[in-house]
Structures are given as structure tokens and as C-alpha cells.
Design a protein around this motif. Structure first.
Motif, PDB file in Angstrom:
ATOM      1  N   ALA A 244       0.831  -1.206   0.000  1.00  0.00           N
ATOM      2  CA  ALA A 244       0.000   0.000   0.000  1.00  0.00           C
ATOM      3  C   ALA A 244       0.863   1.253   0.000  1.00  0.00           C
ATOM      4  O   ALA A 244       1.967   1.278   0.551  1.00  0.00           O
ATOM      5  CB  ALA A 244      -0.926   0.000   1.218  1.00  0.00           C
ATOM      6  N   ASP A 245       0.344   2.290  -0.624  1.00  0.00           N
ATOM      7  CA  ASP A 245       1.053   3.572  -0.654  1.00  0.00           C
ATOM      8  C   ASP A 245       0.895   4.348   0.644  1.00  0.00           C
ATOM      9  O   ASP A 245       1.814   5.060   1.070  1.00  0.00           O
ATOM     10  CB  ASP A 245       0.532   4.435  -1.811  1.00  0.00           C
ATOM     11  N   VAL A 246      -0.285   4.243   1.257  1.00  0.00           N
ATOM     12  CA  VAL A 246      -0.594   5.056   2.432  1.00  0.00           C
ATOM     13  C   VAL A 246      -1.307   4.212   3.482  1.00  0.00           C
ATOM     14  O   VAL A 246      -2.181   3.400   3.153  1.00  0.00           O
ATOM     15  CB  VAL A 246      -1.503   6.259   2.063  1.00  0.00           C
ATOM     16  N   LEU A 247      -0.929   4.403   4.746  1.00  0.00           N
ATOM     17  CA  LEU A 247      -1.683   3.859   5.881  1.00  0.00           C
ATOM     18  C   LEU A 247      -2.199   5.042   6.684  1.00  0.00           C
ATOM     19  O   LEU A 247      -1.407   5.875   7.159  1.00  0.00           O
ATOM     20  CB  LEU A 247      -0.803   2.979   6.762  1.00  0.00           C
ATOM     21  N   LEU A 248      -3.518   5.136   6.833  1.00  0.00           N
ATOM     22  CA  LEU A 248      -4.146   6.193   7.623  1.00  0.00           C
ATOM     23  C   LEU A 248      -4.630   5.576   8.933  1.00  0.00           C
ATOM     24  O   LEU A 248      -5.508   4.714   8.939  1.00  0.00           O
ATOM     25  CB  LEU A 248      -5.322   6.801   6.861  1.00  0.00           C
ATOM     26  N   LEU A 249      -4.039   6.017  10.037  1.00  0.00           N
ATOM     27  CA  LEU A 249      -4.303   5.427  11.338  1.00  0.00           C
ATOM     28  C   LEU A 249      -5.120   6.364  12.219  1.00  0.00           C
ATOM     29  O   LEU A 249      -4.656   7.457  12.578  1.00  0.00           O
ATOM     30  CB  LEU A 249      -2.978   5.079  12.027  1.00  0.00           C
ATOM     31  N   ASP A 250      -6.329   5.936  12.556  1.00  0.00           N
ATOM     32  CA  ASP A 250      -7.157   6.678  13.507  1.00  0.00           C
ATOM     33  C   ASP A 250      -6.676   6.350  14.913  1.00  0.00           C
ATOM     34  O   ASP A 250      -6.116   5.279  15.158  1.00  0.00           O
ATOM     35  CB  ASP A 250      -8.623   6.257  13.343  1.00  0.00           C
TER      36      ASP A 250
END
Length: 343
Positions: free
Chosen positions: A224-230
Motif C-alpha cells: 500500500a502507498d498510504v496507511l491512515l491510522l485513527d
């Protein structure tokens, strides 16, 4: 004639803002909404309208003080008080009053002159920190962690970022790291369905650091290019919760010593001076690399963004002036300065 500042484009184009109470109890769950219908009003006009409360307080105060009279020491003192009460910060206030006094002392001055100087000095402070969020293609994935107190709009912003990155052809993984609230987990799943992004989630109450580890591992394996972590909302004075946030970061570094690559603190302008403390603590404990400020339309204290820029010199990626799909956009120093000064 159209205003050249009505651009509203960039990495954060068409994001959705959120609200933020100043306690750490669960706020009313946010509900992902579809993109708003096209608006005829340009971004600068929406920003100017959103900052109306702040601008009105400043403009009316300036007009009451100046009224085309001679500029003397008493007037400057009163003007200084007004600017400080508008949360612009002591250093910025001092530069504004110095610039106004230069060459004008004991001479006539108009409210328009003062507002023009205000806009110039505010832009001078904000221009160096108006920086877009840039994804590094060498990072696989580029890890972005969103932090802040409850209700700031972290989850909603993540969803809109995911949609933006997907539209740019990037592959994105979402991580539902707010394991304290079922509503936050469910909300991120909805955003995952909407954007076509896989969501790593666990049951309510499970270990957030373990989830972050699993999410990063999955993002690495899938390329994956991006991991968005809440992350869970937390007040900056809650020691246990801040220690948990530090643990999440330590666990991420076990898989990728350079991660997280961005730690974005989401702030609510209505908190005023408390926002300064939030930046101070989250920067120290979580290594905040950039800021997003929401709710500028709900307060007369929008000047706090200037004080934050002056004190911390952290990148400001975006600002929000409402809850519509187009009401969180890339931060532009000139737009903000002119809107807050009412010029």
C-alpha cells in the motif's frame, strides 16, 4: 471580477470538517455524509464567511478605536488589548502595533489602514507554515497518524483523505485505532466501503497498539502507498491515555523505524488558548508534525491559529469552516490573513 484568492484546490481539496467538545467523553457519533452539491460560492468567500465572527470582532473593535482620529499612545494600547483578546498572540500583536505606529504616530489613520496592516502581518506569520501534506513515494506505506481530543473530526478527515488519495491512484489502508468507541470503528468501516479501502479493525476495547502493528504489517505486505491510522480521542492531561499513544508509536517503529511519517494533530478553534496547550503536549508526547484546524466558523477566536503558528512553527495543512464536504481545504496564508482582517 472574480477574486484571485478563490482557488480552494490542493491535496486537502473537498474534505469534511468536524466538531470538537473539550472533554474526553464520547461526543455524538459523526456520520459520514456524501459530498455536498456543488456550491457557487468560492472557497475564499466561504473562508471569509466562516471567519466572520472573528473578523467582525476585530473590524468593529478597530473601527470603534480608530474612527479616523490621530494615532496616539492610548489608542495603540487599546488596539494592543483588542488584538491580544482576539488570541493573535503577544509577539504578533507587538509587530502589528509597531507597523501601524511607524510613520503614522500623531497622524490621522483609518480603520482600513489598520486592517491592511493586520492582514500583512498575519500573512507574514502564516506564510512559512502553510505547507501541504506530501506523500513520500519511497515510503511503502507512508504512515499518517491522526491525533487529538475527542470530536475533532479525525475519523471524518481520514475518510476524506482516503477518498482523495484513491482519486490520485494511490492504494490506501485504513486502521480503526480508536478502539474505545464502537461508533468510530463503524464510521471508519463505512468510509472504507465508500472509498474501496481495506479497513483493519478489532473489537471495542482491544489493544490499540496491537491493531496498529497488524495494520502496518498488512499495508507492507500488500504494498500500500498510504496507511491512515485513527486514534482514540484523548485530553492532553490524561497521563494513561498519552502513554498508550506513545506505545502505539513504539510498536509502529518495530516494523518501520521511520514511522509514523506524519502525526497530524486536529484542533478545534473554539478551544481558544487551550489549543496552545494541546499542541505543546501532543508535540512532546506524540511528535506532532503538522496541524489541521476545524470549527473556525463557530468562534470569534480564530486568531488562535496565528498564535499557534508564531509559537510552534508547525506546518498547517488544512483549515475547516463548516461541516460540508467542501469546508475543509488546503491552508493558504494569504486567504486566511485577508479573511480574518476583513479585506
Amino acid at each position: 471580477m472574480s477574486d484571485p484568492r478563490e482557488k480552494g484546490k490542493g491535496l486537502f481539496g473537498r474534505l469534511l470538517g468536524g466538531s470538537q467538545p473539550t472533554h474526553d467523553k464520547d461526543p455524538k457519533p459523526e456520520t459520514p455524509t456524501a459530498a455536498a452539491a456543488p456550491q457557487t460560492q468560492g472557497w475564499f468567500q466561504r473562508l471569509k464567511s466562516g471567519l466572520g465572527k472573528t473578523s467582525s470582532k476585530l473590524s468593529s473593535g478597530i473601527t470603534d478605536l480608530i474612527s479616523k482620529r490621530k494615532l496616539d499612545a492610548a489608542t495603540l494600547d487599546d488596539l494592543e488589548d483588542l488584538l491580544i483578546q482576539s488570541d493573535l498572540g503577544i509577539a504578533t500583536t507587538g509587530r502589528i502595533t509597531d507597523a501601524i505606529a511607524k510613520g503614522r504616530f500623531e497622524k490621522g489613520i483609518s480603520a482600513g489602514d489598520v486592517r491592511a496592516v493586520l492582514a500583512t502581518e498575519v500573512e507574514r506569520v502564516l506564510a512559512p507554515v502553510a505547507r501541504p501534506l506530501v506523500i513520500d513515494p519511497q515510503k511503502k506505506p507512508h504512515v499518517i497518524m491522526m491525533v487529538g481530543v475527542n470530536g475533532t473530526g479525525k475519523t471524518t478527515t481520514i475518510g476524506k483523505l482516503a477518498a482523495k488519495f484513491k482519486a490520485e491512484g494511490k492504494s490506501v489502508v485504513l486502521a480503526a485505532g480508536d478502539t474505545f468507541r464502537a461508533a468510530a470503528i463503524d464510521q471508519l468501516k463505512v468510509w472504507g466501503e465508500r472509498t474501496g479501502c481495506p479497513v483493519v479493525a478489532r473489537n471495542v476495547g482491544e489493544d490499540a497498539s496491537g491493531l496498529a502493528y497488524d495494520a502496518l504489517k498488512q499495508a507492507q505486505v500488500t504494498g500500500a502507498d498510504v496507511l491512515l491510522l485513527d486514534t482514540a480521542g484523548r485530553l492532553q492531561n490524561k497521563q494513561v491515555l498519552m502513554e498508550e499513544l506513545e506505545k502505539v508509536i513504539r510498536v509502529l517503529k518495530k516494523l518501520d523505524p521511520s514511522s509514523p511519517h506524519d502525526v497530524i494533530l486536529v484542533l478545534d478553534a473554539t478551544t481558544g488558548q487551550n489549543a496552545l496547550q494541546q499542541v505543546e503536549v501532543f508535540r512532546e508526547r506524540a511528535g506532532v508534525t503538522g496541524l489541521v484546524m476545524t470549527k473556525l466558523d463557530g468562534t470569534a477566536r480564530g486568531g488562535i491559529l496565528v498564535a499557534i503558528a508564531e509559537k510552534f512553527d508547525l506546518p498547517i495543512h488544512a483549515v475547516g469552516v463548516g461541516e460540508g464536504a467542501d469546508d475543509l481545504q488546503s491552508f493558504a496564508a494569504s486567504d486566511f490573513a485577508h479573511a480574518i482582517a476583513g479585506v
